[in-house]
Write an enzyme that holds these catalytic residues in place. Structure first.
Site, PDB file in Angstrom:
ATOM      1  N   TYR A   1      57.753  56.439  40.417  1.00  0.00           N
ATOM      2  CA  TYR A   1      59.271  56.429  40.650  1.00  0.00           C
ATOM      3  C   TYR A   1      59.919  55.226  39.928  1.00  0.00           C
ATOM      4  O   TYR A   1      61.352  55.600  39.598  1.00  0.00           O
ATOM      5  CB  TYR A   1      59.215  55.367  42.186  1.00  0.00           C
TER       6      TYR A   1
ATOM      7  N   ARG B   1      67.873  51.989  63.452  1.00  0.00           N
ATOM      8  CA  ARG B   1      68.211  52.439  62.273  1.00  0.00           C
ATOM      9  C   ARG B   1      69.674  53.049  62.523  1.00  0.00           C
ATOM     10  O   ARG B   1      70.322  52.843  61.186  1.00  0.00           O
ATOM     11  CB  ARG B   1      67.665  53.736  61.830  1.00  0.00           C
TER      12      ARG B   1
ATOM     13  N   ARG C   1      61.028  57.852  61.954  1.00  0.00           N
ATOM     14  CA  ARG C   1      62.203  58.469  62.618  1.00  0.00           C
ATOM     15  C   ARG C   1      61.885  59.459  63.734  1.00  0.00           C
ATOM     16  O   ARG C   1      62.596  59.881  64.508  1.00  0.00           O
ATOM     17  CB  ARG C   1      62.748  59.640  61.541  1.00  0.00           C
TER      18      ARG C   1
ATOM     19  N   ARG D   1      52.586  56.691  58.433  1.00  0.00           N
ATOM     20  CA  ARG D   1      54.045  56.691  58.935  1.00  0.00           C
ATOM     21  C   ARG D   1      54.061  56.881  60.443  1.00  0.00           C
ATOM     22  O   ARG D   1      54.769  57.528  61.075  1.00  0.00           O
ATOM     23  CB  ARG D   1      54.784  57.852  58.507  1.00  0.00           C
TER      24      ARG D   1
ATOM     25  N   ASP E   1      58.088  49.019  52.571  1.00  0.00           N
ATOM     26  CA  ASP E   1      57.921  50.176  51.774  1.00  0.00           C
ATOM     27  C   ASP E   1      57.174  49.794  50.452  1.00  0.00           C
ATOM     28  O   ASP E   1      57.457  48.681  49.921  1.00  0.00           O
ATOM     29  CB  ASP E   1      59.452  50.683  51.442  1.00  0.00           C
TER      30      ASP E   1
HETATM   31  O1  CP3 Z   1      54.075  53.323  59.420  1.00  0.00           O
HETATM   32  C1  CP3 Z   1      53.898  53.295  58.260  1.00  0.00           C
HETATM   33  O2  CP3 Z   1      53.299  54.277  57.739  1.00  0.00           O
HETATM   34  C2  CP3 Z   1      54.350  52.071  57.312  1.00  0.00           C
HETATM   35  C3  CP3 Z   1      55.683  52.152  56.906  1.00  0.00           C
HETATM   36  C4  CP3 Z   1      55.814  52.644  55.651  1.00  0.00           C
HETATM   37  C5  CP3 Z   1      57.052  53.140  54.894  1.00  0.00           C
HETATM   38  N1  CP3 Z   1      56.763  53.638  53.674  1.00  0.00           N
HETATM   39  C6  CP3 Z   1      58.245  53.076  55.621  1.00  0.00           C
HETATM   40  C7  CP3 Z   1      59.334  54.151  55.293  1.00  0.00           C
HETATM   41  C8  CP3 Z   1      54.817  53.139  54.662  1.00  0.00           C
HETATM   42  C9  CP3 Z   1      53.287  52.853  54.420  1.00  0.00           C
HETATM   43  C10 CP3 Z   1      55.386  53.471  53.472  1.00  0.00           C
HETATM   44  C11 CP3 Z   1      54.881  53.794  52.114  1.00  0.00           C
HETATM   45  C12 CP3 Z   1      55.666  54.664  51.303  1.00  0.00           C
HETATM   46  N2  CP3 Z   1      56.935  54.714  50.766  1.00  0.00           N
HETATM   47  C13 CP3 Z   1      54.893  55.753  50.249  1.00  0.00           C
HETATM   48  C14 CP3 Z   1      53.724  55.897  50.535  1.00  0.00           C
HETATM   49  C15 CP3 Z   1      53.233  56.976  51.735  1.00  0.00           C
HETATM   50  C16 CP3 Z   1      53.376  58.025  51.482  1.00  0.00           C
HETATM   51  O3  CP3 Z   1      53.971  58.813  52.406  1.00  0.00           O
HETATM   52  O4  CP3 Z   1      52.709  58.786  50.631  1.00  0.00           O
HETATM   53  C17 CP3 Z   1      56.035  56.151  49.457  1.00  0.00           C
HETATM   54  C18 CP3 Z   1      55.859  57.381  48.506  1.00  0.00           C
HETATM   55  C19 CP3 Z   1      57.295  55.553  49.757  1.00  0.00           C
HETATM   56  C20 CP3 Z   1      58.385  55.721  49.180  1.00  0.00           C
HETATM   57  C21 CP3 Z   1      59.545  56.262  50.161  1.00  0.00           C
HETATM   58  N3  CP3 Z   1      59.993  55.405  51.123  1.00  0.00           N
HETATM   59  C22 CP3 Z   1      60.090  57.548  50.204  1.00  0.00           C
HETATM   60  C23 CP3 Z   1      59.781  58.726  49.323  1.00  0.00           C
HETATM   61  C24 CP3 Z   1      60.931  57.547  51.352  1.00  0.00           C
HETATM   62  C25 CP3 Z   1      62.019  58.659  51.386  1.00  0.00           C
HETATM   63  C26 CP3 Z   1      61.254  59.811  52.185  1.00  0.00           C
HETATM   64  C27 CP3 Z   1      61.510  59.808  53.681  1.00  0.00           C
HETATM   65  O5  CP3 Z   1      60.850  60.325  54.349  1.00  0.00           O
HETATM   66  O6  CP3 Z   1      62.881  59.761  53.891  1.00  0.00           O
HETATM   67  C28 CP3 Z   1      60.899  56.376  52.021  1.00  0.00           C
HETATM   68  C29 CP3 Z   1      61.536  56.002  53.162  1.00  0.00           C
HETATM   69  C30 CP3 Z   1      60.920  55.328  54.199  1.00  0.00           C
HETATM   70  N4  CP3 Z   1      59.882  54.423  53.989  1.00  0.00           N
HETATM   71  C31 CP3 Z   1      60.980  55.764  55.575  1.00  0.00           C
HETATM   72  C32 CP3 Z   1      59.993  55.077  56.259  1.00  0.00           C
HETATM   73  C33 CP3 Z   1      59.720  55.119  57.698  1.00  0.00           C
HETATM   74  C34 CP3 Z   1      61.994  56.741  56.001  1.00  0.00           C
HETATM   75  C35 CP3 Z   1      62.704  56.327  57.142  1.00  0.00           C
HETATM   76  C36 CP3 Z   1      64.142  56.080  57.069  1.00  0.00           C
HETATM   77  O7  CP3 Z   1      64.756  56.386  56.512  1.00  0.00           O
HETATM   78  O8  CP3 Z   1      64.486  55.360  57.880  1.00  0.00           O
END
Ligand code: CP3
Length: 347
Positions: free
Chosen positions: A151, A38, A29, A25, A74
């Protein structure tokens, strides 16, 4: 040559000048420029636009001394073309419209060609590689079958994975059919990302720590292994999970040149269990980046000391950067890993 970058050398367990570092990540944010984007675009808009995904991928690369970029995308994107549409709900995370609730739902899932259904991701990879121009490697990624299935079945995040496990225990044949579908699709998606130009791939099994050892071996390992077998030796692979203290050896057996370690197990203990024929990635607790920074640095020293001079360590957090993290702390940490490891790595 990108293959002589310190990140790819560490994946191959070759000696490096300083320990390579990147952050899960690392785009997100906690960065003001991400939050600004965003305000105008949803997360899915960014994931679906190669130009926006390029911009967000590069945001941390410009500001932080990272040794790799990770594709901005994602984990859940492959669900929609399987017939499982979803959206990200503010403050709550992902939400599927119609989660899987029966074996019949599994048999009704669609298969898809990633080069068509997810062509925007592959276009983003090509744009990013043009822009990076070989300065640092690009990591592609996808989810492992257990985490993706969770999921698809829970419909969003879960704390106990009750529905997932109920389907797994109650309908094991259907569970295995679902995971076979997922491993075939993810394997093919990974090949498509590699063809488009990623230098490394990471398989995220973020929630697999919910399984005990025997269940991991029965319900998850064979499916994850198929993905690593499909990728083969085309590019280095990273296998990541959290809460994996009970299954580190099994995670290794499923595959991955680099095994991710979360902050719960000390790095030397984890690496001894994983074995010296694999590289490791980790393992600072992401909460330490909130401050005070002296504790962040002390714990970083501890990780580097536990690694010692063994080649094949990629510094990372045990999980993703938290949204409330000050960006300055991330910048300081990357610099610190480089300068502190320069002392230890000098022979
Ligand atoms: O910089 C990076 O790491 C690349 C971007 C990335 C995102 N998602 C963007 C994202 C990566 C590698 C992921 C993978 C991802 N997505 C995982 C596995 C990684 C981990 O953390 O275990 C999982 C479980 C997801 C599913 C997912 N996507 C969830 C559960 C959420 C909501 C949680 C949250 O933090 O709000 C997301 C949203 C998400 N994907 C965000 C980002 C940057 C949140 C930011 C936003 O809402 O703008």
């Amino acid at each position: 040559m990108i293959s002589s970058s310190r990140f790819l050398k560490a994946c191959r367990r070759e000696p490096v000048d300083v320990t390579p570092v990147w952050f899960m990540r690392q785009a997100g944010r906690y960065m003001s420029e991400y939050r600004a984007l965003r305000e105008r675009y949803s997360l899915l808009d960014i994931c679906r636009s190669p130009e926006l995904a390029l911009e967000v991928t590069l945001q941390p690369v410009r500001r932080i001394e990272v040794d790799a970029a990770i594709l901005f995308s994602d984990l859940l994107l492959p669900l929609e073309p399987m017939g499982l549409p979803f959206d990200f709900i503010k403050g709550e995370g992902p939400q599927l419209e119609r989660p899987i609730s029966s074996p019949a739902d599994i048999d009704n899932l669609k298969t898809f060609e990633p080069r068509e259904a997810l062509s925007h991701v592959l276009d983003a990879i090509r744009l990013i590689q043009t822009e990076l121009a070989g300065r640092i490697p690009l990591i592609g990624f996808a989810g492992a079958p257990f985490t993706l299935a969770s999921y698809a079945i829970e419909g969003g995040h879960s704390s106990n994975f009750a529905k997932t496990k109920a389907l797994m225990y109650g309908h094991p044949d259907a569970w295995h059919r679902l995971c076979e579908r997922l491993s075939t699709l993810v394997g093919d998606y990974m090949l498509a990302q590699i063809e488009a130009g990623v230098d490394v791939v990471q398989i995220f099994d973020s929630w697999v720590g919910a399984l005990n050892t025997a269940d991991y071996r029965e319900f998850a390992l064979p499916h994850t292994r198929r993905i690593f077998e499909t990728i083969g030796a085309r590019v280095p692979t990273i296998h990541f999970g959290t809460g994996t203290g009970a299954i580190l050896e099994d995670l290794r057996d499923a595959g991955g040149d680099v095994i991710g370690v979360d902050w719960r197990t000390p790095m030397d203990v984890a690496w001894d269990r994983i074995g010296s024929d694999r590289a490791v990635q980790g393992n600072l607790d992401p909460t330490l980046l909130l401050g005070p920074t002296d504790r962040m640095f002390t714990q970083t020293d501890d990780i580097l000391a536990r690694v010692g001079r063994r080649p094949g360590h990629i510094f990372n957090l045990g999980h993703g950067i938290l949204p409330s993290t000050p960006v300055e702390h991330v910048q300081m940490l990357a610099q610190y890993v480089h300068s502190a490891s320069r002392r230890t790595n000098r022979t």
